[in-house]
Design an enzyme around this catalytic site. Structure first.
Site, short mmCIF file in Angstrom:
data_model
loop_
_atom_site.label_atom_id
_atom_site.label_comp_id
_atom_site.label_asym_id
_atom_site.label_seq_id
_atom_site.Cartn_x
_atom_site.Cartn_y
_atom_site.Cartn_z
N ASP A 68 0.84 -1.20 0.00
CA ASP A 68 0.00 0.00 0.00
C ASP A 68 0.87 1.24 0.00
O ASP A 68 1.96 1.22 0.56
CB ASP A 68 -0.81 0.04 1.31
CG ASP A 68 -2.25 -0.32 1.11
OD1 ASP A 68 -2.58 -0.89 0.07
OD2 ASP A 68 -3.05 -0.02 2.02
N TYR A 70 2.03 4.80 1.56
CA TYR A 70 1.96 5.40 2.90
C TYR A 70 0.72 6.28 2.99
O TYR A 70 0.34 6.92 2.01
CB TYR A 70 3.21 6.24 3.17
CG TYR A 70 4.51 5.48 3.15
CD1 TYR A 70 4.73 4.41 4.03
CD2 TYR A 70 5.53 5.82 2.28
CE1 TYR A 70 5.93 3.72 4.04
CE2 TYR A 70 6.74 5.14 2.27
CZ TYR A 70 6.94 4.08 3.15
OH TYR A 70 8.13 3.41 3.15
N PHE A 81 7.80 2.03 -0.82
CA PHE A 81 8.81 2.22 0.23
C PHE A 81 9.43 3.62 0.24
O PHE A 81 10.09 4.00 1.19
CB PHE A 81 9.91 1.16 0.18
CG PHE A 81 9.44 -0.23 0.46
CD1 PHE A 81 9.08 -0.61 1.76
CD2 PHE A 81 9.32 -1.16 -0.55
CE1 PHE A 81 8.63 -1.90 2.03
CE2 PHE A 81 8.87 -2.46 -0.29
CZ PHE A 81 8.53 -2.82 1.00
N HIS A 190 9.70 -9.33 5.56
CA HIS A 190 9.49 -7.91 5.27
C HIS A 190 10.44 -7.04 6.11
O HIS A 190 10.82 -7.42 7.22
CB HIS A 190 8.03 -7.56 5.61
CG HIS A 190 7.55 -6.27 5.05
ND1 HIS A 190 7.75 -5.06 5.68
CD2 HIS A 190 6.88 -5.99 3.90
CE1 HIS A 190 7.22 -4.10 4.95
NE2 HIS A 190 6.68 -4.63 3.87
#
Length: 225
Positions: A68, A70, A81, A190
């Site tokens: 997703d 931010y 990221f 992750h």
């Protein structure tokens, strides 16, 4: 949303024209138009397709898959990221930079803008390309995943010797879309603080990626930003 579509590199416009003309994408556009009437949506409309703008289809070397955007103010700008310059680095990105530092000795940068990776052929692809402010996951299952799964499948079928970097269970599930007989797939936990110590740290994905690229006769990625 209709004004956003031109903000994509022409190579992707051609490759994805069937997706943009599809019924599910029309529904997705309608959903976003309605959302914007009452909600703040991230990233800004002009930046939803930044990944496709900065990394032309035929220039893709590496694909990093996020989940997703931010959902805080001024964070998301269309690359997974990554955050715009001047914005505090989120925890997962901090851990990515720590791993690059441990792996390659590259100093941890002041900012978290990954444009330079994208411009070198790293497609920084979130599975969902928009989100409501302060509501993580709020635009999941609205059509974006159908779109980005198609992107992954097209890359897998039309290109060769790409490197897919999949961090965490969500991204690793995308392996089924990738032909591993013609592409390289790197997986690990992750970089989130909840899982980074379970195998993200020490995965050496950045040096491994560059070794694969070198072996293929391609220019390695400069992971400095």
């Amino acid at each position: 949303m209709t004004s956003v579509q031109p903000q994509i590199h022409d190579s992707w416009k051609e490759i994805l024209k069937n997706e943009f003309q599809s019924e599910y994408f029309k529904k997705l556009k309608d959903f976003l138009i309605e959302e914007k009437k009452t909600q703040t949506i991230y990233p800004p409309g002009s930046q939803i397709f930044t990944a496709f703008n900065l990394t032309p289809f035929d220039k893709v070397k590496v694909v990093i898959i996020g989940q997703d955007p931010y959902h805080g103010p001024n964070q998301a700008h269309g690359l997974c990221f990554s955050v715009a310059k001047g914005i505090k680095k989120p925890p997962s990105l901090v851990n990515i930079f720590k791993e690059i530092n441990q792996d390659l000795g590259i100093p941890i940068p002041e900012n978290g803008n990954l444009d330079k990776w994208a411009e070198q052929g790293v497609l920084l692809l979130n599975a969902t390309l928009t989100v409501r402010a302060h509501q993580a996951g709020s635009h999941q299952n609205k059509g974006w995943e159908t779109f980005t799964d198609s992107v992954i499948q097209i890359l897998s079928s039309e290109r060769e010797n790409l490197i897919f970097i999949l961090w965490g269970n969500f991204a690793i599930a995308k392996k089924e879309l990738i032909d591993e007989s013609k592409h390289n797939v790197l997986t690990s936990p992750h970089p989130s603080p909840f899982s980074a110590n379970r195998g993200f740290f020490g995965n050496k994905h950045f040096s491994k990626t560059n070794q694969i690229l070198t072996d293929l006769g391609k220019t390695p990625i400069d992971w400095n930003i």
